[in-house]
Design an enzyme around this catalytic site. Structure first.
Site, PDB file in Angstrom:
ATOM      1  N   GLY A 210      56.148  13.259  36.789  1.00 30.02           N
ATOM      2  CA  GLY A 210      56.649  12.731  38.183  1.00 30.02           C
ATOM      3  C   GLY A 210      56.028  11.367  38.549  1.00 30.02           C
ATOM      4  O   GLY A 210      56.089  10.857  39.601  1.00 30.02           O
TER       5      GLY A 210
ATOM      6  N   SER B  29      59.636  13.019  30.763  1.00 30.04           N
ATOM      7  CA  SER B  29      60.756  13.664  30.367  1.00 30.04           C
ATOM      8  C   SER B  29      61.334  12.880  29.038  1.00 30.04           C
ATOM      9  O   SER B  29      61.734  13.736  28.199  1.00 30.04           O
ATOM     10  CB  SER B  29      61.843  13.986  31.616  1.00 30.04           C
ATOM     11  OG  SER B  29      62.282  12.688  32.138  1.00 30.04           O
TER      12      SER B  29
ATOM     13  N   ASP C  94      64.158   4.544  29.121  1.00 33.21           N
ATOM     14  CA  ASP C  94      62.949   5.550  28.668  1.00 33.21           C
ATOM     15  C   ASP C  94      63.221   5.719  27.393  1.00 33.21           C
ATOM     16  O   ASP C  94      62.196   6.058  26.439  1.00 33.21           O
ATOM     17  CB  ASP C  94      63.069   6.345  29.805  1.00 33.21           C
ATOM     18  CG  ASP C  94      62.983   5.946  31.256  1.00 33.21           C
ATOM     19  OD1 ASP C  94      63.011   4.682  31.226  1.00 33.21           O
ATOM     20  OD2 ASP C  94      63.316   6.914  32.321  1.00 33.21           O
TER      21      ASP C  94
ATOM     22  N   LEU D 231      56.382   7.376  34.356  1.00 32.50           N
ATOM     23  CA  LEU D 231      56.043   7.198  33.111  1.00 32.50           C
ATOM     24  C   LEU D 231      56.603   7.762  31.967  1.00 32.50           C
ATOM     25  O   LEU D 231      56.391   8.044  30.733  1.00 32.50           O
ATOM     26  CB  LEU D 231      54.458   7.342  32.730  1.00 32.50           C
ATOM     27  CG  LEU D 231      53.686   6.629  34.002  1.00 32.50           C
ATOM     28  CD1 LEU D 231      52.042   6.908  33.723  1.00 32.50           C
ATOM     29  CD2 LEU D 231      53.588   4.909  33.621  1.00 32.50           C
TER      30      LEU D 231
ATOM     31  N   ASP E  12      68.801  -1.453  34.081  1.00 32.06           N
ATOM     32  CA  ASP E  12      69.576  -0.659  32.561  1.00 32.06           C
ATOM     33  C   ASP E  12      70.869  -0.155  32.749  1.00 32.06           C
ATOM     34  O   ASP E  12      71.816  -0.295  31.895  1.00 32.06           O
ATOM     35  CB  ASP E  12      68.549   0.311  31.801  1.00 32.06           C
ATOM     36  CG  ASP E  12      68.308   1.657  32.787  1.00 32.06           C
ATOM     37  OD1 ASP E  12      68.583   1.713  33.867  1.00 32.06           O
ATOM     38  OD2 ASP E  12      67.568   2.410  32.253  1.00 32.06           O
TER      39      ASP E  12
END
Ligand code: GLA
Length: 383
Positions: free
Chosen positions: A120, A126, A170, A123, A36
């Site tokens: 952490g 955040s 994400d 996945l 990305d």
């Protein structure tokens, strides 16, 4: 997570009922890793685990939040947002800061935040939190919801407020996912193509139970090597280099850089081919590409780990497993497998048992449903 526990937690902390509930999901990346930030292609899907916020508007400009996971409380005023290293609250502040920088006028609220995306694990807990906050601020201030724009502002919060140099994957999938579909993202043009996941296969997330603190420095180092090589080759990003051109000029690079760049260039190609395979229902081809992706991440990009390699190897030995690979930034966290639906339950149990016997680590296994991106939960006040 169910809505009733969210509302009950709100009532405990604030008395009365919330006026708005929002959720934004975590994600698992099916293929397209470390592409990305090279303007390349990724194919993630939003999972059925999310960050949830229940809130009530305030007449002033205070934002006041209780966090369920840490049992902590935090607050800030929208006219005086300062970084104070206060854990999860910094994500809320960062998103408020990014929206205000963009010129949006925000309003205060009080609420609670609950999440069931493991932290952490790779996945994107955040990104889920950031996008949920963006959804919450838009709802309270009556800002029309523009998922791509809000993903970009959430990424800005992560890059510039929290200080992590992540790409756009994400936040975009958390904002734009659709039920039952993976999402092919062109990270340069931000063109989005939804690709249905056939019902004959399941996506199984295999958490190794290992976490690594080294991720940030290794991530930044690799990112810097990619950007350096793009400059050296006179292009904007590694996305612009074809496999043929790379092969012709590979001798201009030192050995390590050559492997790093080879991963990115071949991974872009694999991702486009995988999206096509998914579109035509060729799950065997999709699985083969996942395996190639894992090998490239392990040997060329060097972001896998013994635990991730063990998990992938065990998964691939089971009947009905079409493909498996590490997922996310790497060094720990999760692998992902594509498994025939009929054997998915059995696969999950067997892999967890063998992995535990072999490594002594405590794994967690989730059979995931592709879920919708960030949303208002309409029924929240009647729950
Ligand atoms: C992390 C980052 C993403 C992406 C992946 C690797 O999850 O947040 O932007 O770079 O690593 O593919």
């Amino acid at each position: 997570m169910d809505l009733q526990s969210l509302v009950t937690f709100f009532e405990e902390k604030w008395e009365g009922t919330p006026d708005v509930c929002v959720r934004a999901p975590g994600r698992v990346n099916l293929i397209g890793e470390h592409t990305d930030y090279n303007d390349g292609f990724v194919l993630p899907m939003a999972i059925d685990r999310a960050a949830w916020i229940a809130l009530r508007r305030r007449p002033d400009r205070w934002v006041k939040v209780h966090f369920a996971d840490t049992q902590r409380y935090g607050e800030f005023h929208l006219d005086a947002i300062r970084y104070t290293d206060s854990g999860s609250l910094e994500y809320v502040k960062g998103v408020a800061w990014a929206l205000q920088e963009e010129g949006f006028f925000l309003r205060g609220w009080e609420g609670v935040i609950i999440g069931d995306v493991p932290v952490g694990a790779g996945l994107s807990s955040s990104a889920a939190l950031e996008v949920a906050c963006a959804r919450a601020f838009c709802a309270t201030a009556q800002i029309p919801w523009d998922p791509v724009k809000m993903a970009l502002l959430s990424q800005k919060a992560e890059n510039q407020w929290v200080g992590v140099q992540c790409g756009i994957m994400d936040q975009l999938i958390s904002a734009c996912g659709q039920e039952g579909q993976a999402l092919l993202i062109d990270c340069r043009s931000l063109e989005l193509t939804h690709v249905p996941i056939p019902d004959t296969a399941r996506i199984v997330v295999l958490d190794t139970g290992t976490r690594r603190g080294l991720v940030d420095s290794a991530y930044n180092e690799r990112r810097a090597a990619c950007e350096r090589t793009a400059r050296q080759f006179g292009v904007k990003a590694l996305r612009d280099i074809t496999i043929e051109e790379f092969e012709r000029r590979a001798n201009e690079l030192d050995e390590i850089t050559r492997r790093r760049v080879r991963h990115v260039i071949t991974e872009n190609d694999r991702t486009l081919r995988a999206a096509q395979a998914l579109q035509t229902g060729d799950l065997r081809e999709f699985g083969r590409l996942m395996v190639k992706s894992h090998e490239s991440l392990r040997d060329d990009y060097e972001v896998s780990s013994p635990a991730l390699n063990a998990m992938v190897e065990i998964a691939l030995q089971q009947p009905g497993c079409l493909g498996a690979r590490m997922t996310g930034a790497g060094f720990g966290g999760c692998a992902v497998a594509l498994v025939e639906t009929a054997v998915a339950e059995r696969f999950s149990q067997t892999v967890a048992e063998i992995y535990h016997q072999k490594t002594g680590n405590e794994p967690s296994v989730y059979i995931c449903r592709a879920s919708a991106g960030a949303s208002l939960v309409e029924s929240c006040c009647t729950a």
